[in-house]
Design a protein around this motif. Structure first.
Motif, PDB file in Angstrom:
ATOM      1  N   ASP A   1       0.823  -1.211   0.000  1.00 11.35           N
ATOM      2  CA  ASP A   1       0.000   0.000   0.000  1.00 11.35           C
ATOM      3  C   ASP A   1       0.856   1.260   0.000  1.00 11.35           C
ATOM      4  O   ASP A   1       0.433   2.303  -0.500  1.00 11.35           O
TER       5      ASP A   1
ATOM      6  N   ALA B   1      -7.704  -1.039   7.820  1.00  9.82           N
ATOM      7  CA  ALA B   1      -7.033  -1.044   6.516  1.00  9.82           C
ATOM      8  C   ALA B   1      -7.195  -2.398   5.827  1.00  9.82           C
ATOM      9  O   ALA B   1      -7.405  -2.464   4.604  1.00  9.82           O
TER      10      ALA B   1
ATOM     11  N   ARG C   1      -9.025  -1.962   2.366  1.00  8.31           N
ATOM     12  CA  ARG C   1      -8.151  -2.083   1.192  1.00  8.31           C
ATOM     13  C   ARG C   1      -8.024  -3.510   0.684  1.00  8.31           C
ATOM     14  O   ARG C   1      -7.721  -3.722  -0.492  1.00  8.31           O
ATOM     15  N   HIS C   2      -8.240  -4.490   1.568  1.00  2.00           N
ATOM     16  CA  HIS C   2      -7.936  -5.863   1.184  1.00  2.00           C
ATOM     17  C   HIS C   2      -9.079  -6.848   1.420  1.00  2.00           C
ATOM     18  O   HIS C   2      -8.873  -8.060   1.309  1.00  2.00           O
TER      19      HIS C   2
END
Length: 477
Positions: free
Chosen positions: A45, A121, A125-126
């Motif tokens: 990231d 996160a 994001r994942h």
């Protein structure tokens, strides 16, 4: 060259002014468990290249063997379930209370502050879809903050992290057994050497190295020396926990911390070999020995329970509970698998339960009768209700799951020398580093292992990225 020999594996430190390796990466990560995978995702990231090196053919480690529960305050998942009164400060206080103030203060604060953003996160994001377990509190936690994936297993957590790493295109070298660290005379890591299954040796140069390999629970000699009370205990962790990081650290003159700290578990189902959720104990279950008696306050924690169980005749206890608690237990896949394997015994009377345990029926009846008084037991525990027939029992022993001591690190996960100064570009996190459980079994707060892995991995990524960006900026000037 300095060596530590354990189970045939040589851990080497080699010195050179430079390393002519076959390949180079910005950050090399030893170990592709939760710690290494989280660090790799956070580096990705941040726009930093990394390579994960994993000794096994398929990454698993202690994470896959765990329940996969991660404590974190002030998260998106908590807010979604209406939990708005948790905070890093409250979490840090719970960690220190369980450790009796003997956990490293700077690390406690750093992890308590980093874990919530890391969990968020990973979700944002994942694609890790966290839920918060809100029907019971684990020992020592003052708020519902235990996060899990819907499957509620460590294997599912590992699978999700691996899928995220694959989607991000992060290289993972499996069957790569790291045995050598290369450094220059200023203690700057130049790279690593690793062996393939066919005996071929390869090298990888790097700008920074993260040791995300686990502790020493799988190293019988180290356990006998450092954790003598667990010398004969079942090891429920991963065989790769061979103490690599500690051996390399000793060779480098690094400082070690809290080597007497570890996570035990007093609810290792035998002979099936699985963890039974401690939620059953917290909600009214109890542990009974072969004398038909309780022998400790089960609500103090499952880690220290390992020592109490191992001290009983034969090192055996029985988890005893009733139908409402069985329904709770069946909400955990690990228990369902153990039940399918024949671990659960149903007893329709106290006499049947006594026969199952192999204890005196009168002694067991007296133990059960005290639960109905709702007054404090001699060990301080108060039962809000008694157990009702039919009774259910599961045979358990005490086990060592993973160690909590290791390399001493600062709040940025930099490995420290004996004088407290950091090594230039060597980082450690997760089981490789000293954790936040103090130096004894009773200091382990539920979830501290994955807290150290995920928060530590996220912090290590931040530290490595900052170092690499700073070096790039200085070279550009």
């Amino acid at each position: 060259m300095t060596m530590g020999l354990v189970d045939g594996l040589v851990h080497r430190i080699r010195r050179a002014p430079h390393l002519d390796a076959e390949a180079r990466t910005q950050v090399a990560i030893v170990g592709a468990g939760a710690c290494g995978l989280v660090a790799a995702l956070m580096l990705h990231d941040a726009g930093i290249d990394c390579v994960l090196l994993e000794r096994d053919a398929v990454p698993s480690g202690s994470t896959a063997l765990s329940s996969g529960f991660v404590p974190a305050p002030a998260t998106r998942a908590q807010r979604a379930q209406g939990m708005v009164d948790d905070s890093p400060a409250r979490f840090a206080a719970d960690i220190q209370a369980k450790a009796h103030g003997r956990a490293a203060p700077a690390l406690v604060q750093a992890y308590a502050e980093a874990i919530g953003p890391a969990i968020d996160a990973l979700q944002e994001r994942h694609g890790l879809d966290w839920i918060v377990l809100d029907n019971f509190l684990y020992p020592g936690h003052s708020r519902h903050r235990m996060h899990a994936l819907p499957q509620k297993t460590g294997a599912a957590l590992m699978a999700s992290l691996q899928a995220a790493a694959e989607a991000a295109g992060i290289p993972v070298l499996t069957q790569a057994l790291v045995d050598t660290l290369w450094l220059d005379d200023a203690d700057r890591v130049l790279g690593i050497g690793y062996r393939r299954p066919d005996g071929r040796e390869e090298q990888l140069a790097c700008d920074a190295l993260l040791l995300a390999c686990n502790g020493f629970g799988g190293n019988a000699a180290m356990v006998r020396t450092l954790l003598p009370e667990m010398a004969e205990a079942t090891f429920g962790g991963h065989a790769g926990n061979d103490g690599s990081a500690i051996l390399w650290g000793e060779a480098l003159g690094a400082r070690l911390r809290d080597l007497g700290g570890y996570q035990g578990h007093g609810s290792w189902i035998t002979p099936q070999g699985a963890l039974m959720s401690w939620a059953v104990m917290m909600e009214g279950g109890m542990q009974i020995n072969r004398e038909g008696r309780r022998f400790h306050d089960e609500t103090q924690g499952y880690s220290e329970a390992a020592v109490h169980v191992l001290a009983q005749p034969g090192g055996i206890a029985w988890n005893v509970f009733d139908a409402p608690l069985l329904a709770l237990a069946r909400g955990f896949p690990d228990f369902c698998e153990a039940e399918a394997a024949g671990a659960l015994r149903r007893c329709d009377s106290v006499a049947q339960l006594a026969a199952c345990i192999g204890c005196d029926a009168a002694a067991l009846q007296a133990t059960l009768a005290t639960l109905h008084s709702r007054s404090a037991q001699p060990d301080g525990r108060v039962f809000t209700r008694g157990l009702a027939a039919p009774y259910f029992a599961v045979k358990v022993t005490g086990a060592l799951f993973h160690t909590q001591g290791g390399l001493d690190i600062d709040a940025d996960t930099r490995v420290l020398r004996q004088d407290g100064s950091p090594l230039p570009n060597l980082l450690a996190a997760g089981g490789a580093a000293g954790g936040v459980s103090g130096d004894a079994v009773w200091g382990y707060l539920s979830g501290n292992g994955l807290l150290s892995a995920i928060a530590g991995g996220a912090i290590a990524a931040r530290t490595a990225a900052a170092r690499i960006h700073a070096n790039k900026d200085s070279h550009d000037e």
